[in-house]
Design an enzyme around this catalytic site. Structure first.
Site, PDB file in Angstrom:
ATOM      1  N   VAL A  53       0.735  -1.221   0.089  1.00  0.00           N
ATOM      2  CA  VAL A  53       0.029   0.162   0.018  1.00  0.00           C
ATOM      3  C   VAL A  53       0.847   1.309   0.015  1.00  0.00           C
ATOM      4  O   VAL A  53       0.677   2.141  -0.843  1.00  0.00           O
ATOM      5  CB  VAL A  53      -0.871  -0.089   1.254  1.00  0.00           C
ATOM      6  CG1 VAL A  53      -1.675   1.254   1.385  1.00  0.00           C
ATOM      7  CG2 VAL A  53      -2.011  -1.140   1.137  1.00  0.00           C
ATOM      8  N   ASP A  62      10.139   4.048   6.585  1.00  0.00           N
ATOM      9  CA  ASP A  62      10.129   2.773   7.124  1.00  0.00           C
ATOM     10  C   ASP A  62      11.224   2.646   8.299  1.00  0.00           C
ATOM     11  O   ASP A  62      12.255   3.378   8.413  1.00  0.00           O
ATOM     12  CB  ASP A  62      10.310   1.977   6.036  1.00  0.00           C
ATOM     13  CG  ASP A  62       9.907   0.403   6.209  1.00  0.00           C
ATOM     14  OD1 ASP A  62       8.953   0.081   5.482  1.00  0.00           O
ATOM     15  OD2 ASP A  62      10.260  -0.266   7.075  1.00  0.00           O
ATOM     16  N   THR A 111      -6.117  -0.702   5.446  1.00  0.00           N
ATOM     17  CA  THR A 111      -7.531  -1.176   5.705  1.00  0.00           C
ATOM     18  C   THR A 111      -7.681  -1.120   7.198  1.00  0.00           C
ATOM     19  O   THR A 111      -6.998  -2.026   7.912  1.00  0.00           O
ATOM     20  CB  THR A 111      -7.559  -2.560   4.865  1.00  0.00           C
ATOM     21  OG1 THR A 111      -7.277  -2.250   3.467  1.00  0.00           O
ATOM     22  CG2 THR A 111      -9.184  -2.828   5.017  1.00  0.00           C
ATOM     23  N   LEU A 149      -5.656  -1.706  -4.768  1.00  0.00           N
ATOM     24  CA  LEU A 149      -4.707  -2.174  -5.719  1.00  0.00           C
ATOM     25  C   LEU A 149      -4.821  -3.872  -5.525  1.00  0.00           C
ATOM     26  O   LEU A 149      -5.004  -4.225  -4.421  1.00  0.00           O
ATOM     27  CB  LEU A 149      -3.499  -1.476  -5.503  1.00  0.00           C
ATOM     28  CG  LEU A 149      -2.725  -1.653  -4.187  1.00  0.00           C
ATOM     29  CD1 LEU A 149      -2.076  -3.124  -4.253  1.00  0.00           C
ATOM     30  CD2 LEU A 149      -1.692  -0.547  -4.214  1.00  0.00           C
ATOM     31  N   GLY A 202      -6.931 -16.340  -1.938  1.00  0.00           N
ATOM     32  CA  GLY A 202      -5.804 -16.219  -0.770  1.00  0.00           C
ATOM     33  C   GLY A 202      -5.538 -14.949  -0.696  1.00  0.00           C
ATOM     34  O   GLY A 202      -6.050 -13.955  -1.251  1.00  0.00           O
ATOM     35  N   CYS A 247      -5.713  -9.948   1.585  1.00  0.00           N
ATOM     36  CA  CYS A 247      -6.715  -8.878   1.734  1.00  0.00           C
ATOM     37  C   CYS A 247      -8.008  -9.733   2.082  1.00  0.00           C
ATOM     38  O   CYS A 247      -8.696  -9.763   3.172  1.00  0.00           O
ATOM     39  CB  CYS A 247      -6.980  -8.072   0.491  1.00  0.00           C
ATOM     40  SG  CYS A 247      -5.874  -6.908   0.525  1.00  0.00           S
ATOM     41  N   LYS A 301      -8.445 -11.756   5.353  1.00  0.00           N
ATOM     42  CA  LYS A 301      -8.229 -10.994   6.282  1.00  0.00           C
ATOM     43  C   LYS A 301      -9.426 -10.050   6.494  1.00  0.00           C
ATOM     44  O   LYS A 301     -10.248 -10.057   7.636  1.00  0.00           O
ATOM     45  CB  LYS A 301      -7.073 -10.104   6.331  1.00  0.00           C
ATOM     46  CG  LYS A 301      -6.811  -9.026   7.430  1.00  0.00           C
ATOM     47  CD  LYS A 301      -5.365  -8.501   7.174  1.00  0.00           C
ATOM     48  CE  LYS A 301      -5.177  -7.266   6.166  1.00  0.00           C
ATOM     49  NZ  LYS A 301      -5.464  -6.109   6.426  1.00  0.00           N
TER      50      LYS A 301
HETATM   51  C1  UDX Z   1      -7.525  -8.126  -3.782  1.00  0.00           C
HETATM   52  C2  UDX Z   1      -8.590  -7.045  -4.515  1.00  0.00           C
HETATM   53  O1  UDX Z   1      -8.650  -7.444  -5.857  1.00  0.00           O
HETATM   54  C3  UDX Z   1      -8.035  -5.643  -4.414  1.00  0.00           C
HETATM   55  O2  UDX Z   1      -8.787  -4.772  -4.663  1.00  0.00           O
HETATM   56  C4  UDX Z   1      -7.901  -5.399  -2.759  1.00  0.00           C
HETATM   57  O3  UDX Z   1      -7.257  -4.132  -2.593  1.00  0.00           O
HETATM   58  C5  UDX Z   1      -6.858  -6.278  -2.165  1.00  0.00           C
HETATM   59  O4  UDX Z   1      -7.466  -7.732  -2.377  1.00  0.00           O
HETATM   60  P1  UDX Z   1      -5.332  -9.286  -4.493  1.00  0.00           P
HETATM   61  O5  UDX Z   1      -5.494  -9.988  -3.109  1.00  0.00           O
HETATM   62  O6  UDX Z   1      -3.855  -8.702  -4.708  1.00  0.00           O
HETATM   63  O7  UDX Z   1      -6.354  -8.033  -4.636  1.00  0.00           O
HETATM   64  O8  UDX Z   1      -5.804 -10.317  -5.588  1.00  0.00           O
HETATM   65  P2  UDX Z   1      -6.933 -10.856  -6.575  1.00  0.00           P
HETATM   66  O9  UDX Z   1      -6.237 -10.699  -7.900  1.00  0.00           O
HETATM   67  O10 UDX Z   1      -8.200  -9.882  -6.477  1.00  0.00           O
HETATM   68  O11 UDX Z   1      -7.084 -12.198  -6.210  1.00  0.00           O
HETATM   69  C6  UDX Z   1      -7.479 -12.598  -4.905  1.00  0.00           C
HETATM   70  C7  UDX Z   1      -7.624 -14.139  -4.724  1.00  0.00           C
HETATM   71  O12 UDX Z   1      -8.822 -14.510  -5.333  1.00  0.00           O
HETATM   72  C8  UDX Z   1      -6.641 -14.906  -5.235  1.00  0.00           C
HETATM   73  O13 UDX Z   1      -6.332 -15.865  -4.397  1.00  0.00           O
HETATM   74  C9  UDX Z   1      -7.260 -15.451  -6.553  1.00  0.00           C
HETATM   75  O14 UDX Z   1      -6.843 -16.498  -7.243  1.00  0.00           O
HETATM   76  C10 UDX Z   1      -8.683 -15.487  -6.154  1.00  0.00           C
HETATM   77  N1  UDX Z   1      -9.435 -15.316  -7.448  1.00  0.00           N
HETATM   78  C11 UDX Z   1      -9.839 -14.288  -8.013  1.00  0.00           C
HETATM   79  C12 UDX Z   1     -10.642 -16.547  -7.798  1.00  0.00           C
HETATM   80  O15 UDX Z   1     -10.333 -17.576  -7.317  1.00  0.00           O
HETATM   81  N2  UDX Z   1     -11.547 -16.414  -8.592  1.00  0.00           N
HETATM   82  C13 UDX Z   1     -11.458 -15.259  -9.450  1.00  0.00           C
HETATM   83  O16 UDX Z   1     -12.478 -15.224 -10.431  1.00  0.00           O
HETATM   84  C14 UDX Z   1     -10.780 -14.029  -8.990  1.00  0.00           C
END
Ligand code: UDX
Length: 460
Positions: free
Chosen positions: A15, A34, A125, A157, A261, A264, A267
């Site tokens: 972030v 940091d 967050t 993001l 996983g 974000c 949690k």
């Molecule tokens: C997410 C949100 O997208 C972002 O907006 C927020 O700020 C932080 O959490 P991120 O954790 O980086 O971002 O990854 P993301 O691409 O959203 O995927 C999260 C998880 O969902 C991954 O484990 C991915 O494999 C899974 N996923 C995503 C699915 O299983 N199916 C999908 O269709 C999309």
């Protein structure tokens, strides 16, 4: 010409660092703070402490242009900043609540450092109401006679596309309690030329959780439907495609798989359920998303147990360790749920991941572990050679590039459990691979063997 501001950013994780670099990229003067001296030195040399496409390039460019610097000396960074963005971690505590200790530490440091009026912006967050607490802490500990206000500006993001997501965000959410704070944030964000949604602080805090948890819910819903698809002989990818034409549903985040996983979704779902309980409310939908996800992560292992019974002494190829492609992050990754189960049974694991291996080694060093062992390999083919069974946990391009025929050629038994629905079922069948995925008919003789004759008769 829009005005350039002096911005300080606390924390250089996903972030903080990405926000800092993007603020510098649009012209502001940024100092990232940091506590870790080694990290600060690394960043001054243009090296990112996190694996993120395009980030180092922008770090170097803006450092050379004098728009960004890194320091451990928070006092010098905070004392004359126009705005201080807090982007430190808010990890999950064992009971599902949020650990706000880093936020509190930074807030106190800000209170003892600021020498001019400034806006403190919470980007991390945080549970609804945290901005109020930050404001109170600032009031309690502030030293100089200056005006300091607090506002909320959650970050959306995704890892792997963090820079792009920040520079081209779908929206900027700002939560303020005064016109002064709203105007300042509007001006800071003006050069991004993105839609800005201005709401109260508590609504802004809530938008972050409501958005993330909605996406988590969408994934768990599709995983739930996928499991039912398997039982009734439907294909979840076709179902998703059919659903996606309805604009009210949309086409994104409909991919069934081995569970979500990352840092974000797991949690933030827990945190909202926890927050709701604190207020005497049971957030049943989000709770259901968490439950489905927990079971989903080991669904392939359970399927494989039914097929193989035991993994003892088997060579198991594991393709993909990170929770998604494009990151070396292992937090809440399905691999971490499955590898210990396989090792417990005495499997010899041959693991491949293009970038996550080093982090995984910290948890599972190479060599014998319990009854089994882990060996790290440099390409998918090395994992597959002589393997009895293969699990696919992450849809990296390097893994998607493995041709169906290679499984047949390299493995002793071409038995593949795919948690990301990478392959076409018929192609795998033609290649002679026994292939199981999520929510799609498996290629095996026992295709519908879990539906008993009695059940079939009942549904007809
Ligand atoms: C997410 C949100 O997208 C972002 O907006 C927020 O700020 C932080 O959490 P991120 O954790 O980086 O971002 O990854 P993301 O691409 O959203 O995927 C999260 C998880 O969902 C991954 O484990 C991915 O494999 C899974 N996923 C995503 C699915 O299983 N199916 C999908 O269709 C999309």
């Amino acid at each position: 010409m829009s005005r350039k501001y002096k911005i300080a950013v606390a924390g250089t994780g996903y972030v903080g660092l990405v926000a800092g670099v993007c603020f510098a990229e649009i012209g502001h003067r940024v100092t990232c703070v940091d506590i870790d001296e080694d990290k600060v030195n690394m960043m001054k040399h243009g090296l990112s402490p996190i694996y993120e496409a395009g980030l180092e390039e922008l770090m170097r460019k803006n450092y050379a242009a004098g728009r960004i610097d890194y320091t451990t000396d928070y006092k010098s960074a905070y004392k004359d900043a126009d705005a201080i963005f807090i982007g430190v971690g808010t990890p999950m505590l064992p009971d599902g609540s949020v650990d706000l200790s880093y936020i509190e530490t930074v807030t106190r440091q800000i209170a003892e450092s600021v020498e001019k009026d400034c806006l403190v912006v919470v980007k991390s967050t945080v549970p609804v109401g945290t901005n109020d607490k930050v404001e109170q802490l600032l009031k309690d500990f502030i030293i100089n006679d200056v005006r300091v206000e607090v506002s909320s500006n959650p970050e959306f993001l995704a890892q792997g596309s963090a820079v792009h997501d920040t520079l081209h965000a779908a929206r900027i959410i700002i939560g303020t309690e005064s016109k002064w704070a709203e105007d300042l944030l509007m001006k800071i964000y003006k050069p991004f030329n993105l839609p800005i949604v201005s709401v109260s602080r508590r609504s802004a805090e809530m938008i972050k959780y409501a958005s993330n948890d909605f996406l988590a819910l969408k994934i768990s819903y599709m995983n739930d439907i996928a499991n039912l698809c398997e039982l009734v002989g439907a294909n979840v990818q076709d179902v998703a495609r059919g659903m996606s034409f309805d604009e009210r549903i949309g086409s994104k985040f409909l991919n069934a798989g081995i569970g979500y996983g990352g840092s974000c979704f797991p949690k933030d779902t827990m945190a909202l359920v926890h927050l709701a309980r604190k207020h005497g409310y049971e957030l049943r939908t989000v709770k259901a998303a968490i439950d489905v996800n927990k079971d989903q992560k080991t669904i392939l292992y359970k399927k494989a147990c039914r097929r193989l019974i035991k993994f003892n002494g088997l060579k198991v190829a594991v393709l993909g360790l990170t929770y998604k492609p494009g990151t070396d992050d292992l937090r809440e990754s399905p691999s971490l749920d499955n590898v210990p189960l396989l090792l417990e049974q005495g499997a010899y694991i041959y693991a491949y991941d293009p970038v996550g291996t080093e982090n995984f080694k910290n948890k599972y060093p190479e060599g014998k572990i319990g009854n089994g062992s882990v060996t790290y390999v440099k390409c998918p083919a090395d994992a597959l050679k002589g393997a009895d069974v293969c699990f696919i946990f992450t849809e990296w391009e390097e893994i998607k590039a493995v041709k169906p025929a290679e499984y047949k050629k390299l493995m002793i038994t071409p038995l593949v459990y795919d948690g990301r629905n990478i392959y076409d079922i018929e192609e795998m069948q033609r290649a002679g691979v026994e292939y199981y995925s999520i929510g799609r008919p498996g290629v095996s003789l026992d295709r519908y063997n879990h539906i008993t004759l009695a059940e079939t008769a009942a549904t007809e």
